[in-house]
Design an enzyme around this catalytic site. Structure first.
Site, PDB file in Angstrom:
ATOM      1  N   LYS A 247      14.465  16.431  36.522  1.00  0.00           N
ATOM      2  CA  LYS A 247      14.156  16.710  35.121  1.00  0.00           C
ATOM      3  C   LYS A 247      14.940  17.867  34.523  1.00  0.00           C
ATOM      4  O   LYS A 247      15.177  18.870  35.180  1.00  0.00           O
ATOM      5  CB  LYS A 247      12.675  17.076  35.022  1.00  0.00           C
TER       6      LYS A 247
ATOM      7  N   ARG B  69      11.524  27.933  60.278  1.00  0.00           N
ATOM      8  CA  ARG B  69      11.211  29.209  59.623  1.00  0.00           C
ATOM      9  C   ARG B  69      10.866  30.298  60.631  1.00  0.00           C
ATOM     10  O   ARG B  69      11.118  31.473  60.372  1.00  0.00           O
ATOM     11  CB  ARG B  69      10.064  29.019  58.635  1.00  0.00           C
TER      12      ARG B  69
ATOM     13  N   GLY C 267      14.813  23.090  46.856  1.00  0.00           N
ATOM     14  CA  GLY C 267      14.187  22.487  48.021  1.00  0.00           C
ATOM     15  C   GLY C 267      14.732  21.111  48.352  1.00  0.00           C
ATOM     16  O   GLY C 267      15.107  20.826  49.498  1.00  0.00           O
TER      17      GLY C 267
ATOM     18  N   GLY D 136      11.376  27.550  44.992  1.00  0.00           N
ATOM     19  CA  GLY D 136      11.030  28.177  43.713  1.00  0.00           C
ATOM     20  C   GLY D 136      11.729  29.512  43.508  1.00  0.00           C
ATOM     21  O   GLY D 136      12.212  29.819  42.419  1.00  0.00           O
TER      22      GLY D 136
HETATM   23  P1  ADP Z   1      15.563  20.579  43.845  1.00  0.00           P
HETATM   24  O1  ADP Z   1      14.276  20.554  44.643  1.00  0.00           O
HETATM   25  O2  ADP Z   1      16.769  20.592  44.728  1.00  0.00           O
HETATM   26  O3  ADP Z   1      15.564  21.671  42.828  1.00  0.00           O
HETATM   27  P2  ADP Z   1      14.582  18.567  42.032  1.00  0.00           P
HETATM   28  O4  ADP Z   1      13.207  18.768  42.542  1.00  0.00           O
HETATM   29  O5  ADP Z   1      14.885  19.005  40.662  1.00  0.00           O
HETATM   30  O6  ADP Z   1      15.654  19.182  43.054  1.00  0.00           O
HETATM   31  O7  ADP Z   1      14.941  17.017  42.046  1.00  0.00           O
HETATM   32  C1  ADP Z   1      14.878  16.221  43.187  1.00  0.00           C
HETATM   33  C2  ADP Z   1      14.427  14.816  42.855  1.00  0.00           C
HETATM   34  O8  ADP Z   1      15.204  14.253  41.801  1.00  0.00           O
HETATM   35  C3  ADP Z   1      14.574  13.914  44.021  1.00  0.00           C
HETATM   36  O9  ADP Z   1      13.283  13.539  44.469  1.00  0.00           O
HETATM   37  C4  ADP Z   1      15.365  12.727  43.488  1.00  0.00           C
HETATM   38  O10 ADP Z   1      14.861  11.482  43.924  1.00  0.00           O
HETATM   39  C5  ADP Z   1      15.176  12.870  41.993  1.00  0.00           C
HETATM   40  N1  ADP Z   1      16.252  12.205  41.243  1.00  0.00           N
HETATM   41  C6  ADP Z   1      17.577  12.411  41.337  1.00  0.00           C
HETATM   42  N2  ADP Z   1      18.256  11.574  40.538  1.00  0.00           N
HETATM   43  C7  ADP Z   1      17.345  10.791  39.917  1.00  0.00           C
HETATM   44  C8  ADP Z   1      17.429   9.718  38.979  1.00  0.00           C
HETATM   45  N3  ADP Z   1      18.620   9.283  38.522  1.00  0.00           N
HETATM   46  N4  ADP Z   1      16.284   9.152  38.566  1.00  0.00           N
HETATM   47  C9  ADP Z   1      15.097   9.593  39.046  1.00  0.00           C
HETATM   48  N5  ADP Z   1      14.943  10.594  39.925  1.00  0.00           N
HETATM   49  C10 ADP Z   1      16.060  11.189  40.371  1.00  0.00           C
HETATM   50 MG    MG Z   2      12.303  19.839  44.123  1.00  0.00          MG
END
Ligand code: ADP
Ligand code: MG
Length: 395
Positions: free
Chosen positions: A202, A36, A352, A375
Site C-alpha cells: 500500500k 534473534r 519485514g 516498523g
Molecule cells: P515490507 O514489510 O517489506 O515493508 P509491505 O508490508 O509493505 O512490505 O508489503 C508486502 C506485501 O505486499 C506482500 O505481502 C506482497 O504480497 C504484497 N504485494 C506486493 N505486490 C503486490 C501487488 N501487486 N498486489 C497485491 N499485493 C502485493
Molecule cells: Mg510488511
C-alpha cells in the site's frame, strides 16, 4: 549520529542491563527460529569477556491479560541462550521483586541472568508499553549501566528502553550500532548515486518513506501493489489491481513533485485472480479489465537494472510483487539478483516482508545490511527520530 556504544562503557564487575530483542517465533513452547538470539551474541559475549555481569531481558509477543502470559515466558529463550553461549543462564521468572534482586546481587562477573518477559508488566496498566516512570527507574536501579541492543522496538518509548536509559549511563549494542551505520548512513549521508526501491502493498503504509526518500535519493523506483494507485492518478486503466482511492490525489501530488526522479513500472504480470494458479500474462502499463497486476514485468526489470547501474547506495523497502506466490515472485527475485551483482554499492533492506523475501529467495548473504526491525526501520527511513535511540547520548 555517532552514539555511545558498549565499547565506550566501563564493564568490569559492573551489572550490565541489556535490552535484547528476543521476540522469537514460538510454536507449542518451542522456538522455531533462533536468529534473534544468535544475533545478540556478539554484544553479550563482549560484555562477558570484559568481565561484566549480564542481566538480559526482552519482550515476547503481546501481553494484555493474565491468560496472554501462556506460552510467552522467556524461559525457553534463556535455555537456548545458555546453549549458544555455552554457559548456564540463570532464569528468574519475575519482572521485579525480592527474588530477582537477590539473584542479581549474587550474580558473579562473567555470568548471565535473564528475567521474565517485560510485557508481563503490561497486564496491570501497560507499565512497560506506556513507559511508566516508576518501572523504568526500578529496572534501572537493578544495574550499573544499560546497553540497548533491541532495534526492533527502538521506535517505541517503553520502560525497558527509554525508561531505563533516562535513569542510568547508557549505550547501544553492536546490533543497533550496525542499524545506525547502514540505515542512518544511507538516509543522512549516502554515497551517490543513491537509488531507493519502494514496493509492497500500500501507498498508505509508505507515504512517509516515499516523501523522505524522494527528498534524499537520486532516483526512486516504484513497484508492488502501490504501482496501481500511481497509475490511476495518471489516468491509466488498472483493472482489478490493488488501489487506494483515497490516496490517488496524494499519488498525483507526489508524481508532480518528483518529476523524473520517480520511476514507475512499464509492464506488469497480470492475473485473473489473486491466486498462484490463476492464468496470467505480461501486460503493458494499462491493466486490462478483469485482471490484476501482481508483479512487475520483464521490461520493468530491465529498466530497473539500467537505473541501478553504477549506484553506490541502494535502499530497498517492499517487495515488487506478491512474492509469497511463486508465479509472482520473479520481479522480487530479479531485483535481489540485480542488487547482489552491484559490487560497489552499499545495499540495504528495510522492511519485514522484503527481508523475508530476500531470505526465502536465497539472497540473504548478498546484501550489505538487512534490517532486523520492520516498523523501526520504516520509521527510520521516514527520517523520524527513534525514541529508543534519541535517549542514548552521542559519543
Ligand atoms: P515490507 O514489510 O517489506 O515493508 P509491505 O508490508 O509493505 O512490505 O508489503 C508486502 C506485501 O505486499 C506482500 O505481502 C506482497 O504480497 C504484497 N504485494 C506486493 N505486490 C503486490 C501487488 N501487486 N498486489 C497485491 N499485493 C502485493
Ligand atoms: Mg510488511
Amino acid at each position: 549520529m555517532v552514539k555511545k556504544t558498549v565499547k565506550d562503557l566501563d564493564l568490569k564487575d559492573k551489572k550490565v542491563l541489556v535490552r535484547a530483542d528476543f521476540n522469537v517465533p514460538m510454536k507449542n513452547g518451542q522456538i522455531t527460529n533462533d536468529n534473534r538470539i544468535q544475533a545478540a551474541l556478539p554484544t553479550l559475549e563482549y560484555i562477558l569477556e570484559q568481565g561484566g555481569k549480564v542481566i538480559v531481558f526482552s519482550h515476547l509477543g503481546r501481553v494484555k491479560t493474565e491468560e496472554d502470559k501462556e506460552g510467552k515466558s522467556l524461559r525457553p529463550v534463556a535455555e537456548r541462550l545458555g546453549e549458544l553461549l555455552g554457559k548456564d543462564v540463570t532464569f528468574v521468572p519475575e519482572t521485579r521483586g525480592e527474588e530477582l534482586e537477590k539473584a542479581i546481587d549474587s550474580l558473579s562477573s562473567g555470568n548471565v541472568l535473564m528475567f521474565e518477559n517485560t510485557r508481563f508488566e503490561d497486564i496491570d496498566g501497560k507499565k512497560e508499553s506506556k513507559n511508566d516512570p516508576e518501572l523504568g527507574k526500578y529496572w534501572a536501579g537493578l544495574g550499573d549501566v544499560f546497553v540497548n541492543d533491541a532495534f526492533g522496538t527502538a521506535h517505541r518509548a517503553h520502560a525497558s528502553n527509554v525508561g531505563i536509559a533516562s535513569n542510568i549511563e547508557s549505550a547501544v549494542g553492536f546490533l543497533v550500532e550496525k542499524e545506525i551505520k547502514f540505515i542512518g548512513g544511507a538516509v543522512d549521508e549516502p554515497q551517490r548515486p543513491f537509488v531507493a526501491i519502494l514496493g509492497g502493498a500500500k501507498v498508505s503504509d509508505k507515504i512517509g518513506v516515499i516523501e523522505n526518500l524522494l527528498s534524499k535519493a537520486d532516483k526512486v523506483l516504484i513497484g508492488g501493489g502501490m504501482t496501481y494507485t500511481f497509475y490511476k492518478a495518471q489516468g491509466k486503466a488498472i483493472g482489478n489491481s490493488l488501489v487506494e482511492e483515497d490516496k490517488i490525489d496524494l499519488a498525483r501530488e507526489l508524481l508532480s513533485k518528483a518529476g523524473d526522479k520517480l520511476i514507475l513500472p512499464v509492464d506488469s504480470v497480470a492475473a485473473t485472480e489473486f491466486s498462484n494458479d490463476a492464468p496470467s500474462e505480461v501486460v503493458g502499463d494499462e491493466i486490462p479489465e478483469g485482471k490484476m497486476g501482481l508483479d512487475i514485468g520483464p521490461e520493468t526489470i530491465d529498466l530497473f537494472r539500467k537505473e541501478l547501474e553504477g549506484a553506490k547506495t541502494v535502499v530497498w523497502n517492499g517487495p515488487m510483487g506478491v512474492f509469497e506466490m511463486e508465479n509472482f515472485a520473479k520481479g522480487t527475485a530479479a531485483v535481489c539478483e540485480i542488487l547482489a551483482k552491484l559490487e560497489e554499492a552499499t545495499t540495504i533492506i528495510g522492511g519485514g516482508d522484503s527481508a523475508t523475501a530476500a531470505q526465502q529467495l536465497g539472497f540473504e548473504e548478498d546484501f550489505s545490511h538487512i534490517s532486523t526491525g520492520g516498523g523501526a526501520s520504516l520509521e527510520y527511513l521516514e527520517g523520524k527520530e527513534l525514541p529508543g535511540l534519541a535517549v542514548i547520548p552521542d559519543k
